[in-house]
Design a protein around this motif. Structure first.
Motif, mmCIF file in Angstrom:
data_model
loop_
_atom_site.group_PDB
_atom_site.id
_atom_site.type_symbol
_atom_site.label_atom_id
_atom_site.label_comp_id
_atom_site.label_asym_id
_atom_site.label_seq_id
_atom_site.Cartn_x
_atom_site.Cartn_y
_atom_site.Cartn_z
ATOM 1 N N GLN A 153 0.834 -1.193 0.000
ATOM 2 C CA GLN A 153 0.000 0.000 0.000
ATOM 3 C C GLN A 153 0.881 1.259 0.000
ATOM 4 O O GLN A 153 2.106 1.186 0.055
ATOM 5 C CB GLN A 153 -0.916 -0.004 1.229
ATOM 6 C CG GLN A 153 -1.672 -1.299 1.464
ATOM 7 C CD GLN A 153 -2.465 -1.760 0.261
ATOM 8 O OE1 GLN A 153 -3.198 -0.986 -0.353
ATOM 9 N NE2 GLN A 153 -2.322 -3.045 -0.094
ATOM 10 N N LYS A 154 0.239 2.420 -0.027
ATOM 11 C CA LYS A 154 0.965 3.682 -0.001
ATOM 12 C C LYS A 154 1.735 3.829 1.308
ATOM 13 O O LYS A 154 1.329 3.308 2.350
ATOM 14 C CB LYS A 154 -0.010 4.845 -0.165
ATOM 15 C CG LYS A 154 -0.680 4.885 -1.528
ATOM 16 C CD LYS A 154 -1.640 6.055 -1.627
ATOM 17 C CE LYS A 154 -2.322 6.094 -2.993
ATOM 18 N NZ LYS A 154 -3.291 7.218 -3.099
ATOM 19 N N GLU A 156 2.080 6.134 3.487
ATOM 20 C CA GLU A 156 1.438 6.690 4.682
ATOM 21 C C GLU A 156 0.663 5.634 5.471
ATOM 22 O O GLU A 156 0.380 5.805 6.657
ATOM 23 C CB GLU A 156 0.503 7.846 4.319
ATOM 24 C CG GLU A 156 -0.572 7.499 3.301
ATOM 25 C CD GLU A 156 -0.209 7.956 1.895
ATOM 26 O OE1 GLU A 156 -1.138 8.287 1.133
ATOM 27 O OE2 GLU A 156 0.999 7.985 1.562
ATOM 28 N N VAL A 157 0.338 4.531 4.812
ATOM 29 C CA VAL A 157 -0.379 3.454 5.499
ATOM 30 C C VAL A 157 0.526 2.751 6.514
ATOM 31 O O VAL A 157 0.070 2.307 7.567
ATOM 32 C CB VAL A 157 -0.931 2.435 4.477
ATOM 33 C CG1 VAL A 157 -1.503 1.202 5.172
ATOM 34 C CG2 VAL A 157 -1.986 3.090 3.595
ATOM 35 N N TRP A 158 1.838 2.662 6.211
ATOM 36 C CA TRP A 158 2.750 1.923 7.092
ATOM 37 C C TRP A 158 3.880 2.789 7.666
ATOM 38 O O TRP A 158 4.892 2.272 8.136
ATOM 39 C CB TRP A 158 3.340 0.711 6.371
ATOM 40 C CG TRP A 158 3.891 0.963 4.997
ATOM 41 C CD1 TRP A 158 3.248 0.797 3.816
ATOM 42 C CD2 TRP A 158 5.213 1.414 4.656
ATOM 43 N NE1 TRP A 158 4.068 1.109 2.749
ATOM 44 C CE2 TRP A 158 5.281 1.486 3.236
ATOM 45 C CE3 TRP A 158 6.345 1.753 5.392
ATOM 46 C CZ2 TRP A 158 6.438 1.883 2.555
ATOM 47 C CZ3 TRP A 158 7.503 2.142 4.715
ATOM 48 C CH2 TRP A 158 7.543 2.209 3.326
ATOM 49 N N ALA A 159 3.688 4.100 7.678
ATOM 50 C CA ALA A 159 4.737 4.992 8.174
ATOM 51 C C ALA A 159 5.035 4.757 9.658
ATOM 52 O O ALA A 159 6.174 4.895 10.110
ATOM 53 C CB ALA A 159 4.336 6.449 7.941
ATOM 54 N N SER A 231 -0.306 4.203 12.154
ATOM 55 C CA SER A 231 -0.624 4.793 10.852
ATOM 56 C C SER A 231 -1.992 4.317 10.391
ATOM 57 O O SER A 231 -2.749 5.069 9.772
ATOM 58 C CB SER A 231 0.410 4.370 9.806
ATOM 59 O OG SER A 231 1.700 4.682 10.213
ATOM 60 N N SER A 232 -2.291 3.072 10.694
ATOM 61 C CA SER A 232 -3.542 2.489 10.224
ATOM 62 C C SER A 232 -3.854 1.222 11.014
ATOM 63 O O SER A 232 -2.965 0.598 11.607
ATOM 64 C CB SER A 232 -3.450 2.155 8.727
ATOM 65 O OG SER A 232 -2.339 1.309 8.484
#
Length: 407
Positions: A153-154, A156-159, A231-232
């Protein structure tokens, strides 16, 4: 589509199938049924239909049957657990084959809730029976599927940290992963566990049970997520097909967090993993530390051209099932072999000394050793050291030392 790239989430109660870059997915109950007095086999709802009509004999919990090396007798014929699993997989793989008009499988990854050597061995034998090259089939854990799904995923999903709740007929599970940057090689650490608070999905069919399920989930969420930055958070499993019954859990979860639902997360993560084997260069340049992967590096200090080096036998992040290394060394006047075990916390590095008991005494540098390192599971290393002799002057004696080491 010329060849299929498939991810399978294989569990005792259900099986999910997903093809890479395709939206359609299938969910099939993990049961196999033989039609009476016919060599015809059916799976899923068709299997249940035959049983209800009294025209079929069904076997369920196929993975549990494999784990206990069980058999099932149908119309006087005894079938091994492996044979039944192979028949089941054949029917399951027919679903994408018929949908996309090809039976050719480029890569196939199977995701298991718990990586077990016996099931992995059986799956490879099934691949042989299904005419799938062993080089094209891979087996990973749910935890690793989670990693591959999220890392696809992008950014920002796993930052920061990522959480996952999985609620299905298999139980309630929680997974968590975090990306560590700033190292020589990016590392992703993930772990998962079944929650003691697991409950049967049947309780959600009435309002009192639904309220109890909501309380259980909310309590778990508060304990697991508070005081951490996420992040998510992802939700997967049959229990989260609808969330109208979990009002408090939903309210807590969505407070200052991004929440995503993905019914087929493990199957899609497996498909992402399978697709990477078709690339000339991996799309996932990180070391993955999770269930099914080694959490320590095993090495030996050896001399090469009079310079001491560390010979790595297995690295943290390697699949324990595939990690097997054999080397030949010449003993320089010592009657032991030292193995260094270096976990992620290098301060906990230790040395395991294996005495060469029963080996003949010889002059220095006249004993050739065959050292093989393999793994019984992600925490247990099996070492075998053999006397290989030294030419005609000192023939091999057949002496061998075997030892299991907890890493």
């Amino acid at each position: 589509m010329e060849e299929l790239v498939i991810g399978i989430d294989l569990c005792d109660t259900y099986t999910k199938i997903s093809c890479f870059d395709e939206e359609k997915a299938w969910t099939v109950p993990t049961v196999i049924c033989k039609k009476k007095q016919a060599d015809e086999w059916y799976v899923g709802k068709e299997a249940y239909g035959l049983v209800l009509m009294g025209t079929g004999v069904m076997v369920d919990k196929l993975l549990s049957l494999v784990l206990k090396d069980g058999t099932a007798t149908i119309e006087g014929v005894k079938y091994s657990a492996g044979e039944l699993l192979e028949k089941f997989l054949k029917q399951v793989l027919d679903l994408p084959a018929k949908e996309y008009g090809t039976e050719r499988i480029a890569q196939l990854t199977v995701s298991l809730s718990r990586v077990d050597g016996r099931i992995m061995d059986t799956l490879l034998k099934c691949a042989d029976g299904l005419k799938i090259s062993r080089q094209r089939i891979h087996v990973i854990s749910h935890t690793e599927s989670f990693v591959y799904y999220v890392m696809s995923q992008k950014k920002e999903v796993w930052a920061m940290q990522v959480g996952l709740f999985d609620l299905s007929d298999e139980g309630l599970f929680y997974y968590e992963m975090k990306v560590q940057r700033g190292l020589k090689k990016m590392m992703v650490q993930a772990e998962g566990r079944e929650m003691e608070e697991s409950f049967n999905l049947d309780i959600l069919e009435n309002s009192a049970g639904a309220k109890m399920g909501d309380r259980i989930l909310t309590s778990c969420g508060e304990r697991l997520l508070q005081k951490k930055l996420f992040s998510s958070v992802f939700l997967t499993g049959k229990g989260f097909d609808k969330l109208d019954w979990a009002e408090n859990f939903r309210r807590f979860l969505c407070s200052k967090r991004k929440v995503y639902g993905e019914t087929d997360l493990f199957a899609k993560g497996a498909a992402y993993h399978a697709a990477d084997f078709r690339r000339a260069k991996t799309a996932y340049p990180f070391a993955c530390i999770c269930e099914g992967r080694l959490k320590a590096t095993v090495s030996m200090a050896v001399k090469q051209k009079e310079k001491e080096i560390q010979l790595v036998m297995a690295s943290a992040g390697d699949s324990w099932y595939d990690a097997r290394t054999s080397v030949e060394l010449i003993a320089d006047g010592q009657d032991y072999v030292d193995l260094s075990i270096t976990p992620l916390d290098a301060k906990k590095k230790r040395t395991v000394r294996i005495p060469l008991e029963g080996f003949p005494e010889r002059p220095a540098r006249t004993t050739r050793l065959g050292v093989t390192v393999g793994f019984l599971d992600e925490n247990t290393m099996a070492v075998a050291i053999r006397d290989k002799g030294f030419g005609e002057l000192f023939p091999a004696t057949g002496a061998v030392v075997r030892q299991e080491v907890q890493i």
